[in-house]
Design a protein around this motif. Structure first.
Motif, PDB file in Angstrom:
ATOM      1  N   ALA A 190      -1.850  -0.635   1.234  1.00 39.18           N
ATOM      2  CA  ALA A 190      -3.084  -0.072   1.112  1.00 39.18           C
ATOM      3  C   ALA A 190      -3.147  -0.404  -0.371  1.00 39.18           C
ATOM      4  CB  ALA A 190      -3.308   1.066   1.704  1.00 39.18           C
ATOM      5  N   HIS A 191      -2.463   0.004  -1.139  1.00 32.80           N
ATOM      6  CA  HIS A 191      -3.222  -0.293  -2.410  1.00 32.80           C
ATOM      7  C   HIS A 191      -2.803  -1.712  -2.768  1.00 32.80           C
ATOM      8  CE1 HIS A 191      -3.489  -0.311  -6.522  1.00 32.80           C
ATOM      9  NE2 HIS A 191      -2.405  -0.855  -6.901  1.00 32.80           N
ATOM     10  N   LEU A 192      -1.356  -2.803  -2.459  1.00 27.33           N
ATOM     11  CA  LEU A 192      -1.949  -4.344  -2.221  1.00 27.33           C
ATOM     12  C   LEU A 192      -2.775  -5.166  -2.059  1.00 27.33           C
ATOM     13  CD1 LEU A 192       1.982  -4.410  -1.885  1.00 27.33           C
ATOM     14  CD2 LEU A 192       1.096  -4.600  -3.853  1.00 27.33           C
ATOM     15  N   GLN A 193      -3.460  -4.285  -0.821  1.00 22.96           N
ATOM     16  CA  GLN A 193      -4.583  -5.004   0.116  1.00 22.96           C
ATOM     17  C   GLN A 193      -5.711  -5.251  -0.645  1.00 22.96           C
ATOM     18  OE1 GLN A 193      -3.922  -6.411   3.233  1.00 22.96           O
ATOM     19  NE2 GLN A 193      -5.017  -7.975   2.327  1.00 22.96           N
ATOM     20  N   SER A 194      -6.264  -3.535  -1.458  1.00 25.39           N
ATOM     21  CA  SER A 194      -7.127  -4.040  -1.924  1.00 25.39           C
ATOM     22  C   SER A 194      -7.227  -4.451  -3.428  1.00 25.39           C
ATOM     23  CB  SER A 194      -7.138  -1.681  -2.740  1.00 25.39           C
ATOM     24  OG  SER A 194      -7.409  -1.490  -1.684  1.00 25.39           O
ATOM     25  N   ARG A 195      -5.829  -4.526  -4.210  1.00 26.92           N
ATOM     26  CA  ARG A 195      -5.307  -5.403  -5.319  1.00 26.92           C
ATOM     27  C   ARG A 195      -6.161  -6.994  -4.849  1.00 26.92           C
ATOM     28  NH1 ARG A 195      -5.989  -2.286  -7.623  1.00 26.92           N
ATOM     29  NH2 ARG A 195      -8.204  -3.051  -7.786  1.00 26.92           N
ATOM     30  N   GLY A 242      10.709   2.532  -6.653  1.00 23.41           N
ATOM     31  CA  GLY A 242      11.224   2.626  -5.097  1.00 23.41           C
ATOM     32  C   GLY A 242       9.621   1.847  -4.124  1.00 23.41           C
ATOM     33  N   ARG A 243       8.574   1.599  -5.432  1.00 18.42           N
ATOM     34  CA  ARG A 243       7.516   0.971  -4.612  1.00 18.42           C
ATOM     35  C   ARG A 243       6.858  -0.570  -4.177  1.00 18.42           C
ATOM     36  NH1 ARG A 243       4.444   5.147  -5.494  1.00 18.42           N
ATOM     37  NH2 ARG A 243       2.859   4.459  -4.517  1.00 18.42           N
ATOM     38  N   LEU A 244       6.182  -0.945  -3.335  1.00 21.45           N
ATOM     39  CA  LEU A 244       6.034  -2.375  -2.850  1.00 21.45           C
ATOM     40  C   LEU A 244       4.657  -2.598  -3.926  1.00 21.45           C
ATOM     41  CD1 LEU A 244       5.454  -1.505   0.969  1.00 21.45           C
ATOM     42  CD2 LEU A 244       7.876  -1.444  -0.621  1.00 21.45           C
ATOM     43  N   VAL A 245       5.601  -3.709  -4.516  1.00 19.07           N
ATOM     44  CA  VAL A 245       5.276  -4.444  -5.564  1.00 19.07           C
ATOM     45  C   VAL A 245       4.282  -6.153  -4.846  1.00 19.07           C
ATOM     46  CG1 VAL A 245       6.037  -3.178  -7.232  1.00 19.07           C
ATOM     47  CG2 VAL A 245       6.647  -5.186  -6.771  1.00 19.07           C
ATOM     48  N   GLY A 246       4.410  -6.569  -3.657  1.00 19.37           N
ATOM     49  CA  GLY A 246       3.908  -7.558  -3.309  1.00 19.37           C
ATOM     50  C   GLY A 246       3.699  -7.566  -1.449  1.00 19.37           C
ATOM     51  N   PHE A 247       3.905  -8.175  -0.971  1.00 20.39           N
ATOM     52  CA  PHE A 247       3.427  -8.854  -0.144  1.00 20.39           C
ATOM     53  C   PHE A 247       3.168 -10.204   0.441  1.00 20.39           C
ATOM     54  CE2 PHE A 247      -0.981  -8.906   1.635  1.00 20.39           C
ATOM     55  CZ  PHE A 247      -1.534  -8.285   1.237  1.00 20.39           C
ATOM     56  N   THR A 248       3.338  -9.982   1.835  1.00 19.00           N
ATOM     57  CA  THR A 248       3.138 -11.773   2.457  1.00 19.00           C
ATOM     58  C   THR A 248       2.941 -11.378   4.129  1.00 19.00           C
ATOM     59  OG1 THR A 248       2.708 -14.301   1.926  1.00 19.00           O
ATOM     60  CG2 THR A 248       4.824 -13.160   2.457  1.00 19.00           C
ATOM     61  N   GLN A 249       2.204 -11.878   4.687  1.00 23.84           N
ATOM     62  CA  GLN A 249       2.100 -12.389   5.952  1.00 23.84           C
ATOM     63  C   GLN A 249       1.586 -13.285   6.438  1.00 23.84           C
ATOM     64  OE1 GLN A 249      -1.129 -10.826   8.428  1.00 23.84           O
ATOM     65  NE2 GLN A 249       0.406  -8.657   8.926  1.00 23.84           N
ATOM     66  N   VAL A 267       1.045 -10.815  -5.715  1.00 20.74           N
ATOM     67  CA  VAL A 267       1.972  -9.588  -6.312  1.00 20.74           C
ATOM     68  C   VAL A 267       1.647  -8.820  -7.703  1.00 20.74           C
ATOM     69  CG1 VAL A 267       4.034  -9.986  -7.945  1.00 20.74           C
ATOM     70  CG2 VAL A 267       4.242 -11.610  -6.051  1.00 20.74           C
ATOM     71  N   LEU A 268       1.960  -7.489  -7.892  1.00 13.79           N
ATOM     72  CA  LEU A 268       1.019  -7.051  -8.363  1.00 13.79           C
ATOM     73  C   LEU A 268       1.009  -7.729  -9.960  1.00 13.79           C
ATOM     74  CD1 LEU A 268       1.523  -2.996  -7.702  1.00 13.79           C
ATOM     75  CD2 LEU A 268      -0.707  -4.521  -7.381  1.00 13.79           C
ATOM     76  N   ARG A 269       0.033  -7.911 -11.052  1.00 13.38           N
ATOM     77  CA  ARG A 269       0.177  -7.985 -12.044  1.00 13.38           C
ATOM     78  C   ARG A 269       1.229  -8.013 -13.143  1.00 13.38           C
ATOM     79  NH1 ARG A 269      -4.904 -10.854 -13.668  1.00 13.38           N
ATOM     80  NH2 ARG A 269      -6.251  -9.925 -12.395  1.00 13.38           N
ATOM     81  N   GLU A 270       1.974  -6.662 -13.068  1.00 11.50           N
ATOM     82  CA  GLU A 270       2.724  -6.237 -14.139  1.00 11.50           C
ATOM     83  C   GLU A 270       4.178  -6.573 -13.443  1.00 11.50           C
ATOM     84  OE1 GLU A 270       0.082  -4.920 -12.791  1.00 11.50           O
ATOM     85  OE2 GLU A 270       0.875  -2.530 -11.350  1.00 11.50           O
ATOM     86  N   HIS A 271       4.416  -7.028 -12.093  1.00 11.90           N
ATOM     87  CA  HIS A 271       5.410  -8.162 -11.416  1.00 11.90           C
ATOM     88  C   HIS A 271       5.504  -9.341 -11.504  1.00 11.90           C
ATOM     89  CE1 HIS A 271       6.765  -3.416 -11.050  1.00 11.90           C
ATOM     90  NE2 HIS A 271       5.535  -3.785 -10.627  1.00 11.90           N
ATOM     91  N   ARG A 272       4.505 -10.028 -12.194  1.00  9.79           N
ATOM     92  CA  ARG A 272       3.975 -11.525 -11.808  1.00  9.79           C
ATOM     93  C   ARG A 272       5.569 -11.755 -12.830  1.00  9.79           C
ATOM     94  NH1 ARG A 272      -2.532 -11.480 -10.995  1.00  9.79           N
ATOM     95  NH2 ARG A 272      -2.102 -10.711  -9.529  1.00  9.79           N
ATOM     96  N   GLY A 273       5.708 -12.607 -12.809  1.00 11.56           N
ATOM     97  CA  GLY A 273       6.838 -13.735 -13.736  1.00 11.56           C
ATOM     98  C   GLY A 273       7.873 -13.706 -12.918  1.00 11.56           C
ATOM     99  N   HIS A 274       8.392 -13.171 -12.071  1.00 11.55           N
ATOM    100  CA  HIS A 274       9.850 -12.970 -11.503  1.00 11.55           C
ATOM    101  C   HIS A 274      10.244 -13.650 -10.045  1.00 11.55           C
ATOM    102  CE1 HIS A 274      10.281 -10.044 -14.150  1.00 11.55           C
ATOM    103  NE2 HIS A 274       9.581  -9.330 -14.055  1.00 11.55           N
ATOM    104  N   GLY A 275       9.853 -14.929  -9.512  1.00 14.91           N
ATOM    105  CA  GLY A 275       9.145 -15.399  -8.681  1.00 14.91           C
ATOM    106  C   GLY A 275       9.327 -14.902  -7.338  1.00 14.91           C
ATOM    107  N   LEU A 276       8.417 -13.546  -7.377  1.00 13.29           N
ATOM    108  CA  LEU A 276       8.382 -13.255  -6.584  1.00 13.29           C
ATOM    109  C   LEU A 276       7.542 -13.753  -5.201  1.00 13.29           C
ATOM    110  CD1 LEU A 276       8.568  -9.361  -7.665  1.00 13.29           C
ATOM    111  CD2 LEU A 276       9.983 -10.480  -6.550  1.00 13.29           C
ATOM    112  N   GLY A 277       6.172 -14.222  -5.583  1.00 18.67           N
ATOM    113  CA  GLY A 277       5.429 -14.635  -4.960  1.00 18.67           C
ATOM    114  C   GLY A 277       6.299 -16.434  -3.678  1.00 18.67           C
ATOM    115  N   LEU A 278       7.107 -16.954  -4.600  1.00 16.57           N
ATOM    116  CA  LEU A 278       8.104 -17.691  -4.272  1.00 16.57           C
ATOM    117  C   LEU A 278       9.016 -16.655  -2.905  1.00 16.57           C
ATOM    118  CD1 LEU A 278       8.258 -20.829  -3.610  1.00 16.57           C
ATOM    119  CD2 LEU A 278      10.609 -20.253  -5.457  1.00 16.57           C
ATOM    120  N   ALA A 279       9.576 -15.799  -3.758  1.00 13.79           N
ATOM    121  CA  ALA A 279      10.803 -15.186  -2.299  1.00 13.79           C
ATOM    122  C   ALA A 279       9.772 -14.574  -1.185  1.00 13.79           C
ATOM    123  CB  ALA A 279      11.434 -14.118  -3.476  1.00 13.79           C
TER     124      ALA A 279
END
Ligand SMILES: CC(C)(COP(=O)(O)OP(=O)(O)OC[C@H]1O[C@@H](n2cnc3c(N)ncnc32)[C@H](O)[C@@H]1OP(=O)(O)O)[C@@H](O)C(=O)NCCC(=O)NCCS
Length: 332
Positions: A190-195, A242-249, A267-279
């Motif tokens: 829910a937090h990620l969806q608001s972001r 342990g928190r979720l920091v990114g999603f895709t559907q 992907v939450l701003r503070e977790h960008r740049g680690h290849g999470l979007g592509l992963a």
């Protein structure tokens, strides 16, 4: 002259009218986009009307002979964006330039104003840049382009297999679920969806932050299910917290399972740049190939200004297949 009448997809006694209303969208979209179009299915229109987080009103334009020649949908968010209305409006190609679109739009504007909405947003699509069938009508009626988007398609098989075996980025675990936003994900999701509503580019669109909670996500999940859509969702868990920091559907209509529709990716701003979007996207694609093997193409829409998302998509092999613009008119 046409009469503008309300329509509901939920009353079996109105089924004939509602199906004719739905057909207007299909015939109109096939005329401009060909068979490879993206108009909502009947099941989706019905499920969307049942949503408890969006107020949806459907109206038809009926001619003197009793034929439905035009259709419009008005969507008004109920949890946030209380000054916003969105519309989808179409007239049968053989019935255009007779004032039907204008009559429908007048009803849409009245409905939106009566509900206190001050901004009206709509979309138009074309297979080629510069041949948009809605442009002249929308300009004539005071709309301005608020954001330009590209429709990008990916042929599934080759890439999904190649990328799906890559290890998760260090410090993160990618989890994937089919047909469910897992209950234990809901709070973080829910937090990620608001972001998503604040972090993705919106151009000049007067969109405000959306308020999502677990209940709204459940409603969304239910709408997807009743729309006859399968869903694949991947999330990125940050191991240290342990928190979720990114999603895709991804969503796939059961009645047309060769096409998957990419939904939100964040992907939450503070977790960008680690290849999470592509992963994340690669994990969802790999699950798609495994679980829904009829899918041939994944389709996504990206703002032309969204450099990082377009870069991820290009790396995955997406190619532009159509153009979509979002238009806005101030109602105040
Ligand atoms: C856009 C659409 C709904 C217009 O329906 P319509 O019934 O033809 O619209 P109207 O007859 O009320 O047109 C009103 C005015 O818009 C302008 N207009 C509409 N279509 C036009 C066109 N193809 N070329 C130039 N001007 C046009 C004209 O000024 C027209 O007035 P006029 O006929 O007196 O010159 C119809 O073309 C359509 O269904 N298009 C595909 C879906 C779409 O793009 N919808 C818009 C976004 S939701």
């Amino acid at each position: 002259m046409v009469r503008i009448v309300p329509v509901t997809t939920l009353d079996p006694a109105q089924a004939e009218l509602a199906l004719a209303w739905h057909d207007v969208f299909v015939v109109s979209t096939v005329a401009s986009m060909g068979d490879d179009h993206d108009t909502w299915s009947w099941a989706s229109r019905r499920a969307r009307e049942e949503s408890t987080t969006m107020d949806r009103r459907y109206v038809a334009a009926v001619d003197d002979a009793g034929r439905v020649v035009g259709a419009a949908e008005v969507t008004m968010p109920l949890r946030d964006n209380l000054t916003l209305a969105m519309t989808d409006l179409a007239v049968l190609p053989t019935e255009r330039r007779r004032g039907t679109g204008t009559a429908l739009l007048e009803r849409v504007v009245r409905t939106a104003r009566d509900a206190g909405r001050t901004s009206l947003v709509t979309e138009s699509s074309s297979p080629d840049a510069g041949t948009d069938p809605g442009e002249a009508f929308l300009l004539r009626h005071g709309f301005e382009v608020a954001q330009a988007n590209l429709r990008n398609d990916l042929g599934v098989t080759a890439h999904a297999h190649a990328r799906g075996s890559a290890p998760d980025p260090a410090g993160y675990v990618i989890e994937t679920s089919t047909d469910d936003t897992r209950d234990e994900w809901l709070e973080d999701r829910a937090h990620l969806q608001s972001r998503m509503s604040t972090d993705a580019p919106v151009g000049d669109l007067a969109f405000e932050e959306e308020h999502w909670d677990a209940e709204r996500l459940r409603d969304h999940r239910e709408t997807t299910r009743r729309s006859g859509r399968r869903a694949i969702e991947s999330v990125a868990r940050h191991v240290a917290t342990g928190r979720l920091v990114g999603f895709t559907q991804l969503q796939v209509p059961v009645e047309a399972p060769e096409m998957a529709y990419q939904q939100d990716t964040l992907v939450l701003r503070e977790h960008r740049g680690h290849g999470l979007g592509l992963a994340l996207k690669a994990a969802a694609l790999a699950a798609l190939v495994g679980e829904l093997p009829e899918v041939r193409t994944v389709r996504t829409w990206n703002a032309t200004t969204n450099g990082p998302m377009i870069a991820v998509n290009e790396a995955l092999g997406y190619r532009t297949t159509a153009f979509l613009r979002e238009w806005q008119r101030r109602l105040a």
